[in-house]
Design a protein around this motif. Sequence first.
Motif, PDB file in Angstrom:
ATOM      1  N   LEU A   1     -20.359 -29.845   7.767  1.00 45.58           N
ATOM      2  CA  LEU A   1     -21.577 -29.864   6.948  1.00 45.58           C
ATOM      3  C   LEU A   1     -22.819 -29.560   7.784  1.00 45.58           C
ATOM      4  CD1 LEU A   1     -22.497 -30.403   4.021  1.00 45.58           C
ATOM      5  CD2 LEU A   1     -22.956 -32.761   4.700  1.00 45.58           C
ATOM      6  N   LYS A   2     -23.612 -28.624   7.324  1.00 51.07           N
ATOM      7  CA  LYS A   2     -24.865 -28.272   7.978  1.00 51.07           C
ATOM      8  C   LYS A   2     -26.006 -28.416   6.974  1.00 51.07           C
ATOM      9  CE  LYS A   2     -22.402 -26.917  11.507  1.00 51.07           C
ATOM     10  NZ  LYS A   2     -22.246 -27.811  12.690  1.00 51.07           N
ATOM     11  N   LEU A   3     -27.179 -28.739   7.480  1.00 46.68           N
ATOM     12  CA  LEU A   3     -28.344 -28.806   6.610  1.00 46.68           C
ATOM     13  C   LEU A   3     -28.850 -27.405   6.291  1.00 46.68           C
ATOM     14  CD1 LEU A   3     -30.509 -31.709   8.132  1.00 46.68           C
ATOM     15  CD2 LEU A   3     -29.051 -31.779   6.095  1.00 46.68           C
ATOM     16  N   PRO A   4     -29.490 -27.231   5.148  1.00 44.90           N
ATOM     17  CA  PRO A   4     -30.126 -25.944   4.864  1.00 44.90           C
ATOM     18  C   PRO A   4     -31.140 -25.602   5.964  1.00 44.90           C
ATOM     19  CG  PRO A   4     -30.096 -27.337   2.912  1.00 44.90           C
ATOM     20  CD  PRO A   4     -29.652 -28.195   4.037  1.00 44.90           C
ATOM     21  N   PRO A   5     -31.239 -24.349   6.380  1.00 44.57           N
ATOM     22  CA  PRO A   5     -32.149 -23.982   7.476  1.00 44.57           C
ATOM     23  C   PRO A   5     -33.583 -24.457   7.263  1.00 44.57           C
ATOM     24  CG  PRO A   5     -30.679 -22.167   6.970  1.00 44.57           C
ATOM     25  CD  PRO A   5     -30.425 -23.210   5.918  1.00 44.57           C
ATOM     26  N   ALA A   6     -34.067 -24.435   6.017  1.00 39.43           N
ATOM     27  CA  ALA A   6     -35.449 -24.852   5.760  1.00 39.43           C
ATOM     28  C   ALA A   6     -35.652 -26.331   6.069  1.00 39.43           C
ATOM     29  CB  ALA A   6     -35.818 -24.567   4.303  1.00 39.43           C
ATOM     30  N   LEU A   7     -34.619 -27.150   5.843  1.00 37.69           N
ATOM     31  CA  LEU A   7     -34.706 -28.567   6.209  1.00 37.69           C
ATOM     32  C   LEU A   7     -34.492 -28.753   7.704  1.00 37.69           C
ATOM     33  CD1 LEU A   7     -32.844 -30.476   3.324  1.00 37.69           C
ATOM     34  CD2 LEU A   7     -35.309 -30.367   3.752  1.00 37.69           C
ATOM     35  N   GLU A   8     -33.559 -28.019   8.261  1.00 43.21           N
ATOM     36  CA  GLU A   8     -33.242 -28.156   9.686  1.00 43.21           C
ATOM     37  C   GLU A   8     -34.462 -27.848  10.558  1.00 43.21           C
ATOM     38  OE1 GLU A   8     -31.131 -28.786  13.181  1.00 43.21           O
ATOM     39  OE2 GLU A   8     -30.526 -29.268  11.130  1.00 43.21           O
ATOM     40  N   ARG A   9     -35.343 -26.972  10.080  1.00 40.32           N
ATOM     41  CA  ARG A   9     -36.524 -26.608  10.871  1.00 40.32           C
ATOM     42  C   ARG A   9     -37.626 -27.658  10.813  1.00 40.32           C
ATOM     43  NH1 ARG A   9     -35.161 -21.293   9.110  1.00 40.32           N
ATOM     44  NH2 ARG A   9     -36.503 -21.484   7.288  1.00 40.32           N
ATOM     45  N   ARG A  10     -37.480 -28.670   9.966  1.00 38.59           N
ATOM     46  CA  ARG A  10     -38.480 -29.729   9.862  1.00 38.59           C
ATOM     47  C   ARG A  10     -38.106 -30.855  10.825  1.00 38.59           C
ATOM     48  NH1 ARG A  10     -42.938 -28.201   8.155  1.00 38.59           N
ATOM     49  NH2 ARG A  10     -43.450 -30.228   7.223  1.00 38.59           N
ATOM     50  N   TRP A  11     -39.032 -31.249  11.677  1.00 37.51           N
ATOM     51  CA  TRP A  11     -38.733 -32.276  12.676  1.00 37.51           C
ATOM     52  C   TRP A  11     -38.271 -33.581  12.039  1.00 37.51           C
ATOM     53  CZ3 TRP A  11     -37.924 -30.835  17.397  1.00 37.51           C
ATOM     54  CH2 TRP A  11     -38.627 -29.764  17.963  1.00 37.51           C
ATOM     55  N   HIS A  12     -38.858 -33.949  10.900  1.00 37.47           N
ATOM     56  CA  HIS A  12     -38.584 -35.271  10.332  1.00 37.47           C
ATOM     57  C   HIS A  12     -37.222 -35.373   9.655  1.00 37.47           C
ATOM     58  CE1 HIS A  12     -39.309 -34.190   6.067  1.00 37.47           C
ATOM     59  NE2 HIS A  12     -40.254 -33.386   6.527  1.00 37.47           N
TER      60      HIS A  12
END
Length: 607
Positions: free
Chosen positions: A349-360
């Motif tokens: 499982l990987k996070l969507p790239p847009a979420l992964e780029r958010r530090w929080h």
Amino acid sequence: MTDLPFDDTTDFENADRGLLGTLVPAVVKAADGRVVWDNDAYGFLKAECPDTAHPSLWRQARLCARQGLYEVAERVYQVRGLDLSNMTLIEGERGVIVIDPLISAETAAAALALYREHRGDRPVTGLIYTHSHGDHFGGARGVLPHGTEEGIPIIAPAGFLEHAVSENVYAGNAMTRRAIFMYGDRLPKAPDGQIGAGLGMTTSTGTITLIPPTVDITRTGQEETVDGVRIVFQLTPGTEAPAEMNFLFPELRALCLAENATHNMHNILTLRGAVVRDARIWARYLDEAIEYFDGRYDVAFASHHWPTWGHDNVVAFLSEQRDLYAYLHDQTLRRLNDGLTGPEIAEELKLPPALERRWHTHGYYGSLSHNVKAVYQRYLGWFDGNVAHLWEHPPVAQAQRYVEVAGGGEAALAKARAYADAGDLRFAATLLNHVVFADPSNTAAKEALADVYRRLGHGAENGTWRNFYLMAAVELLEGPGTVLLDAANPEMTVALTTDMLLDSLAIRIDGPRAWDEALTIDLVLTDEQLRYRLTLRHGALTHRSFPAGDEPRSAAGLTLTLTRPQLLGLLAGRGLDGVRHQGDQGQLARLLALVTTPDRSFPVVTP
């Protein structure tokens, strides 16, 4: 790593915004001179990230290590960096309302003194616990010493007291033992040691206290006015804690998000142990907060980390946090229903790239890997459906067989070293763990495993994973430490309901020694107007309650008539002074002789 926006300094600007002053030196001591908090020990974080730390975790540690008194908004202040959590102070008409008084009375008192140094000697006129975890109530006596709490409203979400004490008492010894690993209790504060825990730096080690709430928040929309300050509450049970709440200060246009939205991915199941949380309801309450408080705030702050300013920025932050937990929950369930196990889902499982780029959204405290497994556990439990795993040998017996299959201890050790040299640290740890469990006297295997754990820790982005790995390396070479069971403090015990007190007694009965014992004891509590019947049969201590005037169908072997304080004294070993008793006193002696004391140094990484 290359895609992460290290050039984005927004978090640093927000973490520094509003600084009024710091505690110098940032060291807090107990009355006996013992250091219970030392934030200055993290001065090394000012340097560039070394190769013994994950750059993303190093960045988070630098943010969390900032300490001092900060102005969040007009009449809203926070003390950060004096414990794992933040203490927030709201200025009212006569004094100051304290939100979440840290873990220890000593650090809370230091935080309040720092506030008063810059804002004047205002009395504490209200106390709010955002939720039922110890880092949000333990320092209560540091802001309201004994004798000063009368008439002061102490506000908490419904169910707070039950969950606050049950979590720290029922499985308190084991949880405390794991917490030592989670926060790196025995690790040096150093670039190759403890550099934080993601949610904050570490936990203080002072005096844990608890003042019971006087006002319960039972519904969303409930309003309370404290010292002239109006507060609107949103109840959020089952999110980050079983009892938790967000709340708004409408006139101050400030929103408190408790620990429901912080600047990292949180835990669905914390590594120290807890009841598995519900990622689905967590996302739903964050969505409700977006709608319910819309347009009524200019800043949002939480019980950890730094605030977020600007209404639209807060909405974006909450939306991303909502989507983080919803995605984690739903995709785990999707793949679970495709037949994958927890470890298999966690691996893919990987996070969507847009979420992964958010530090929080990064897993500095919780992690995507262990949170996926927690969601799986919530729905399907420990069993993955593979019957080979239904009745496996326990760790030592299994390890002995694995090592035998590998060709013996020396052969297994050589193969494990080869895996480590090839960079497969995960399997090297698995194989070396079997070697150590098969033969705990194998010093070479312990040293090799400790080295692998150090390498895994230094590469971890998650603060608690790092601490677990590095603590395991320490204990492999130095032996286990001792549990400091703070849950046994008097105020925690007094806060237990009588039912919970008797439950905690039952947990400590030595079952095998009690197999052949049979006894019945009635406790008539005059101040509660209740009779509790304790029955010990087949090694199990059970109890039931009914009005004190009701006579049970069968007589008890011993009846004690007493008050609740006398009961507490009796269980603490102070005897029957002042207690009226009728029947066989020997039953009480036999019962108390069966109560065990928890092992405070049980091993975790070796058998």
